[in-house]
Design a protein around this motif. Sequence first.
Motif, PDB file in Angstrom:
ATOM      1  N   TYR A  48       3.554  70.591  44.321  1.00 24.03           N
ATOM      2  CA  TYR A  48       4.706  69.697  44.499  1.00 24.03           C
ATOM      3  C   TYR A  48       5.362  69.951  45.853  1.00 24.03           C
ATOM      4  O   TYR A  48       5.674  69.016  46.601  1.00 24.03           O
ATOM      5  N   PHE A  49       5.567  71.208  46.173  1.00 29.02           N
ATOM      6  CA  PHE A  49       6.180  71.548  47.457  1.00 29.02           C
ATOM      7  C   PHE A  49       5.327  71.073  48.629  1.00 29.02           C
ATOM      8  O   PHE A  49       5.845  70.517  49.608  1.00 29.02           O
ATOM      9  N   LEU A  53       6.953  66.574  47.016  1.00 29.16           N
ATOM     10  CA  LEU A  53       7.688  66.455  45.760  1.00 29.16           C
ATOM     11  C   LEU A  53       7.496  65.095  45.081  1.00 29.16           C
ATOM     12  O   LEU A  53       8.460  64.445  44.656  1.00 29.16           O
ATOM     13  N   GLN A  54       6.271  64.672  44.978  1.00 27.32           N
ATOM     14  CA  GLN A  54       5.961  63.419  44.284  1.00 27.32           C
ATOM     15  C   GLN A  54       5.954  63.669  42.779  1.00 27.32           C
ATOM     16  O   GLN A  54       4.949  64.067  42.191  1.00 27.32           O
ATOM     17  N   GLU A  73       1.781  68.317  30.886  1.00 24.63           N
ATOM     18  CA  GLU A  73       3.012  68.003  30.183  1.00 24.63           C
ATOM     19  C   GLU A  73       4.053  67.480  31.158  1.00 24.63           C
ATOM     20  O   GLU A  73       3.862  67.522  32.376  1.00 24.63           O
ATOM     21  N   PHE A  74       5.166  66.971  30.624  1.00 23.04           N
ATOM     22  CA  PHE A  74       6.228  66.470  31.496  1.00 23.04           C
ATOM     23  C   PHE A  74       6.569  67.566  32.502  1.00 23.04           C
ATOM     24  O   PHE A  74       6.858  68.698  32.124  1.00 23.04           O
ATOM     25  N   PRO A  75       6.541  67.256  33.804  1.00 22.01           N
ATOM     26  CA  PRO A  75       6.522  68.331  34.818  1.00 22.01           C
ATOM     27  C   PRO A  75       7.878  68.724  35.401  1.00 22.01           C
ATOM     28  O   PRO A  75       7.935  69.220  36.517  1.00 22.01           O
ATOM     29  N   LEU A  76       8.956  68.544  34.648  1.00 23.49           N
ATOM     30  CA  LEU A  76      10.273  68.873  35.212  1.00 23.49           C
ATOM     31  C   LEU A  76      10.338  70.324  35.666  1.00 23.49           C
ATOM     32  O   LEU A  76      10.812  70.625  36.770  1.00 23.49           O
ATOM     33  N   TYR A  77       9.870  71.241  34.829  1.00 21.15           N
ATOM     34  CA  TYR A  77       9.914  72.664  35.179  1.00 21.15           C
ATOM     35  C   TYR A  77       9.097  72.939  36.436  1.00 21.15           C
ATOM     36  O   TYR A  77       9.563  73.625  37.361  1.00 21.15           O
ATOM     37  N   MET A  78       7.892  72.401  36.512  1.00 15.55           N
ATOM     38  CA  MET A  78       7.036  72.622  37.678  1.00 15.55           C
ATOM     39  C   MET A  78       7.628  71.958  38.928  1.00 15.55           C
ATOM     40  O   MET A  78       7.533  72.485  40.039  1.00 15.55           O
ATOM     41  N   PHE A  79       8.255  70.812  38.730  1.00 18.48           N
ATOM     42  CA  PHE A  79       8.908  70.128  39.847  1.00 18.48           C
ATOM     43  C   PHE A  79      10.048  70.981  40.401  1.00 18.48           C
ATOM     44  O   PHE A  79      10.212  71.095  41.627  1.00 18.48           O
ATOM     45  N   LEU A  80      10.830  71.594  39.519  1.00 14.75           N
ATOM     46  CA  LEU A  80      11.928  72.464  39.973  1.00 14.75           C
ATOM     47  C   LEU A  80      11.391  73.656  40.759  1.00 14.75           C
ATOM     48  O   LEU A  80      11.993  74.076  41.753  1.00 14.75           O
ATOM     49  N   VAL A  83      10.667  72.361  44.176  1.00 13.97           N
ATOM     50  CA  VAL A  83      11.895  72.153  44.962  1.00 13.97           C
ATOM     51  C   VAL A  83      12.376  73.469  45.564  1.00 13.97           C
ATOM     52  O   VAL A  83      12.785  73.534  46.730  1.00 13.97           O
ATOM     53  N   LEU A  84      12.298  74.549  44.773  1.00 17.50           N
ATOM     54  CA  LEU A  84      12.814  75.847  45.212  1.00 17.50           C
ATOM     55  C   LEU A  84      11.805  76.660  46.008  1.00 17.50           C
ATOM     56  O   LEU A  84      12.175  77.639  46.662  1.00 17.50           O
ATOM     57  N   TRP A  85      10.528  76.287  45.949  1.00 15.70           N
ATOM     58  CA  TRP A  85       9.451  77.089  46.528  1.00 15.70           C
ATOM     59  C   TRP A  85       9.716  77.540  47.965  1.00 15.70           C
ATOM     60  O   TRP A  85       9.477  78.725  48.304  1.00 15.70           O
ATOM     61  N   PRO A  86      10.173  76.678  48.849  1.00 18.25           N
ATOM     62  CA  PRO A  86      10.298  77.106  50.265  1.00 18.25           C
ATOM     63  C   PRO A  86      11.402  78.125  50.524  1.00 18.25           C
ATOM     64  O   PRO A  86      11.459  78.692  51.619  1.00 18.25           O
TER      65      PRO A  86
END
Length: 506
Positions: A48-49, A53-54, A73-80, A83-86
């Motif tokens: 995602y990073f 972040l698509q 699964e719904f990727p909200l956790y992985m998306f977060l 977002v924080l990765w960098p």
Amino acid sequence: MNFHLSRRFCLTVILLVSVLMHLKGLAAPVLDYHYHRQCNTAAIGRNYFEHKLQFFHPRIDWMGSYDGRAATEFPLYMFLIGVLWPFFLGELWGRLLAVLFSALTGVYLFRFLEEKLGREAAFYSGVLFSFIPLEIYFGRTVQPEALALLSTVAAFDHWERSLTPDRPPGDWLAAVFFAFFAISHKLPYVFMLIPMAYLAWQKLGKMALRDAGVLLSFPLIGLGVYGWYHHAAGGAYVVPAHQGEFLALLDYKHLPYFVQFQFVSRFPELAATYGGLLLMFFGLREVVFRKKMVFFAVWFGAICAHLIAGGRYTFSHEYTSLPLVPVNAAFMGEGLRLLRERASAVRRDMRGWAWAALAVLVLSIPVHATLRIHHWYKLSYPFLLQAEKVVDGFSAREDLFVTNDRTGSVFLYKIHRRGWGWDFRQYGEKDTLAQIEERRGQGAKYLLTEKTGVFADATDPIAKRVYARWPVVHDGDGMVVFRLEEKKVSARAAARGKGKNPRMRK
């Protein structure tokens, strides 16, 4: 002794205890127990990073150069995580998010139980929740479990509040969203709709069958979950997204064994502890049979039904029992309140002994947890800790790798490359070499393997063929890497070969 602690104090202690119990292994690489699932989750977060972040396009690393959508699964956790990765910590954000969600689950559990069981029992429940082995470990792994559990308890809390006479729409909306998050992150959590339906019936009676909020909520939750999995189903497999994939995980052939293992072994050891079982006995008897709070029996029964219906899937994965932890903690909290009252009421000369026995009982829960799961924190594949630096010395980021990895994805995640992985030993010599050749045709440039298994002995048929055919570019640090191009033949060998050909033709 009366209980006069303020809500602020109770919530502060619950938060601090939760964080404290999840500190062990917090900074560890995602190579501890259930490393496969953790690495998969972290890989999608990293992608995602790296791909702007698509949200609706989660990506994986273990299908070569495939850049399409992943069926996850719904990727909200992985998306977060993405977002924080960098911000310096990379994959460790996954652990920090899980710890945050776990702490909030304790808070929501306290809030949900306070009006039902009273502040004292709710406080004990919120604290004991963080002492249970499954919560201690899976409450800080890089998996969506912590978010799904938070969403479950939060949905119950907001749902019950939405059923009060003033019917606050904000709580109704929060309940629908949290229920959607719980089930879309972990499909087996569909069990939670049963306790929600019971709460609606308990609060509204027959009016629940005509209430617009109740009648709208369950279809909205279901449509949201269906919408995501319908979207994801066309992507590369990560989790089951089709009916056939779900059914393949169940396997009811050994169901009696699975059930007895769940409730005779896993339940007391991981979902309650033996000291916790004693507290649960007193609490369950008080809550269900004396106070007639049937909701807790429905909640507990729905989870047990989900574990039985899950067959081999729930048997094979400890984290599927995690939903038991909040309701078990509720029974334990009420049990501790009851025993505390009894200890306070004994004769003065015996009261010290009663308090000491109660303290030993409570302390046995975290002690049991610590001893029972200490080996889960041990790291697997320590050679992978430096593998990315080694690979960066001779390989570009876009190079595709073949890995001798039974998980298919862990090695690729840790070296930060795309490619393919399988267990060479499981497939055998002929099929493994054929697959390597196929992957070469699809662009694979390197082969990486741990120097164990078939590669622990260079005379093993697979290792012998690989060593003979492809040059080694790295041999050390517990791993071997081959460049997947034919070895060059020396000039002397070529001349010798040319000299033999005419005689062979004669």
